[in-house]
Design an enzyme around this catalytic site. Structure first.
Site, PDB file in Angstrom:
ATOM      1  N   ASP A  23      -5.013   3.441   2.165  1.00 60.16           N
ATOM      2  CA  ASP A  23      -4.040   2.685   2.959  1.00 60.16           C
ATOM      3  C   ASP A  23      -4.184   1.177   2.760  1.00 60.16           C
ATOM      4  O   ASP A  23      -5.266   0.676   2.471  1.00 60.16           O
ATOM      5  CB  ASP A  23      -4.247   3.048   4.446  1.00 60.16           C
ATOM      6  CG  ASP A  23      -3.022   2.722   5.269  1.00 60.16           C
ATOM      7  OD1 ASP A  23      -1.927   2.602   4.693  1.00 60.16           O
ATOM      8  OD2 ASP A  23      -3.163   2.574   6.502  1.00 60.16           O
TER       9      ASP A  23
ATOM     10  N   ASN B  98       6.094   9.625   4.499  1.00 62.08           N
ATOM     11  CA  ASN B  98       6.466   8.555   3.557  1.00 62.08           C
ATOM     12  C   ASN B  98       7.894   8.683   3.033  1.00 62.08           C
ATOM     13  O   ASN B  98       8.461   7.718   2.521  1.00 62.08           O
ATOM     14  CB  ASN B  98       5.496   8.500   2.363  1.00 62.08           C
ATOM     15  CG  ASN B  98       4.127   7.966   2.726  1.00 62.08           C
ATOM     16  OD1 ASN B  98       3.123   8.306   2.116  1.00 62.08           O
ATOM     17  ND2 ASN B  98       4.061   7.110   3.733  1.00 62.08           N
TER      18      ASN B  98
HETATM   19  C1  FPP Z   1      -0.305   3.835   1.536  1.00 63.98           C
HETATM   20  O1  FPP Z   1      -0.256   2.387   1.549  1.00 63.98           O
HETATM   21  C2  FPP Z   1      -0.362   4.341   0.121  1.00 63.98           C
HETATM   22  C3  FPP Z   1       0.615   5.032  -0.516  1.00 63.98           C
HETATM   23  C4  FPP Z   1       1.878   5.419   0.138  1.00 63.98           C
HETATM   24  C5  FPP Z   1       0.488   5.426  -1.935  1.00 63.98           C
HETATM   25  C6  FPP Z   1      -0.743   4.988  -2.628  1.00 63.98           C
HETATM   26  C7  FPP Z   1      -0.861   5.593  -3.978  1.00 63.98           C
HETATM   27  C8  FPP Z   1      -1.604   5.048  -4.947  1.00 63.98           C
HETATM   28  C9  FPP Z   1      -2.306   3.766  -4.724  1.00 63.98           C
HETATM   29  C10 FPP Z   1      -1.815   5.686  -6.303  1.00 63.98           C
HETATM   30  C11 FPP Z   1      -1.359   7.097  -6.450  1.00 63.98           C
HETATM   31  C12 FPP Z   1      -2.146   7.809  -7.463  1.00 63.98           C
HETATM   32  C13 FPP Z   1      -1.788   8.998  -8.021  1.00 63.98           C
HETATM   33  C14 FPP Z   1      -2.741   9.685  -8.932  1.00 63.98           C
HETATM   34  C15 FPP Z   1      -0.482   9.624  -7.767  1.00 63.98           C
HETATM   35  P1  FPP Z   1       0.860   1.718   2.439  1.00 63.98           P
HETATM   36  O2  FPP Z   1       2.135   1.695   1.635  1.00 63.98           O
HETATM   37  O3  FPP Z   1       0.955   2.476   3.745  1.00 63.98           O
HETATM   38  O4  FPP Z   1       0.390   0.252   2.688  1.00 63.98           O
HETATM   39  P2  FPP Z   1       0.400  -0.500   4.117  1.00 63.98           P
HETATM   40  O5  FPP Z   1      -0.524   0.281   5.015  1.00 63.98           O
HETATM   41  O6  FPP Z   1      -0.148  -1.848   3.802  1.00 63.98           O
HETATM   42  O7  FPP Z   1       1.797  -0.539   4.611  1.00 63.98           O
HETATM   43 MG    MG Z   2      -0.031   2.314   5.619  1.00 63.19          MG
END
Ligand code: FPP
Ligand code: MG
Length: 312
Positions: free
Chosen positions: A60, A108
């Site tokens: 996250d 998501n």
């Molecule tokens: C949450 O951060 C993360 C995700 C929705 C996706 C993260 C995926 C990767 C980093 C790589 C994926 C790898 C593979 C192998 C498929 P957020 O968007 O919730 O960030 P925030 O908490 O700052 O809003």
């Molecule tokens: Mg998040």
């Protein structure tokens, strides 16, 4: 005369700023050395104790990281994906053999069109990379996706299938990527399978216990119902890590984590800032909790023995 004084003054400033730069370099170098020494000590310390067999991570804080640095959300995800690759390598290095990553939750899907497109593109890239990235093949990584992948665009499903097929034969390291995943839905899906078995007379309701349910969760389902199936994958989670400062598990592997006295490690760095040191600290926390648990259960056993001895 004034020009000569001015030149001397400028020269003095140059010497002073050069000295400051050198001093800062020395401080940076000493700090780097101390950091590496601490990391090495921690690595040796954790290697001497029992490692978690199955680690799960909620990656996250990618967007918040981007905002903090004035980058675009896309760049935040790209940096995050880079860390995901490094974390898999750090797991090989320290001896962890199974990792489950929360890459995309059912929730998501409610993100904006632009963001969804970026996330789907990121998944296509990362899964295609798995097919060709030498690190995955050298370390014999067996990769499978868990989740309701039928909800994803065709191109992402195809990339997932290609990556799974290219690592199918490996057993050394098990990597599960949770995509279009919901922990509650995973339990619902397991219940549906059991209900069908009962309906067809293949299972009696009184035969259903915790073990039966665990055997119908996603990992057991895709790897074979017995936990020690061909890939040796394990359903219960020993250590769950969440980055980005949130103190929640958010519908991630609820059955696998909760019934298993799983250690939860919450840390402040955003996912793109996660370092090897953070992983080592999380593992050490797991080992400390395990030691405490063992001590508590040993003292309960000796108390019971003392009581029984007194009664006898
Ligand atoms: C949450 O951060 C993360 C995700 C929705 C996706 C993260 C995926 C990767 C980093 C790589 C994926 C790898 C593979 C192998 C498929 P957020 O968007 O919730 O960030 P925030 O908490 O700052 O809003
Ligand atoms: Mg998040």
């Amino acid at each position: 005369m004034t020009m000569a004084i001015e030149a001397m003054r400028n020269g003095g400033e140059r010497i002073k700023s050069g000295a400051i730069r050198r001093a800062l370099n020395i401080v940076g170098w000493a700090r780097g050395r101390a950091y590496r020494a601490y990391e090495k000590r921690l690595k040796d310390e954790i290697a001497a104790r029992k490692l978690p067999e199955h680690v799960a991570i909620i990656m996250d804080g990618n967007r918040r990281y981007a905002r903090k640095l004035g980058l675009s959300t896309d760049e935040g995800y790209d940096y995050g994906a880079g860390i995901t690759e490094r974390v898999i390598e750090w797991c090989f290095e320290c001896g962890v053999k199974q990792l489950t990553l929360y890459a995309f939750s059912i929730e998501n899907f409610s993100r904006t069109e632009d963001e969804l497109e970026k996330l789907f593109e990121l998944m296509r890239t990362e899964f295609d990379k798995i097919c060709v990235d030498e690190r995955f093949h050298k370390n014999e990584v067996h990769m499978r996706v868990i989740g309701n992948i039928g909800l994803l665009p065709e191109s992402v499903i195809a990339a997932i299938r290609r990556a799974e097929a290219s690592t199918e034969r490996y057993t050394k390291f098990k990597l599960f990527v949770a995509v279009a995943y919901s922990g509650r839905m995973e339990i619902v899906d397991a219940m549906r399978i059991l209900a069908h078995l009962v309906k067809r007379g293949l299972l009696a309701p009184e035969e259903i216990d915790e073990e039966t349910i665990a055997r119908h969760l996603y990992i057991s389902q895709i790897e074979g119902e017995a936990d020690a199936a061909s890939s040796g994958a394990k359903t219960p989670v020993d250590l769950i890590i969440r980055t980005g400062g949130e103190l929640r598990i958010s519908n991630f592997v609820p059955w696998q984590a909760l019934g298993n006295e799983c250690t939860a490690y919450f840390c402040a760095p955003f996912w793109p800032e996660f370092r090897r040191l953070d992983l080592l600290r999380a593992i050490r926390t797991y080992q400390e909790r395990e030691d405490e648990r063992r001590q508590r259960s040993n003292s309960r056993v000796s108390k019971l023995k003392r009581l029984l001895g007194r009664d006898a």
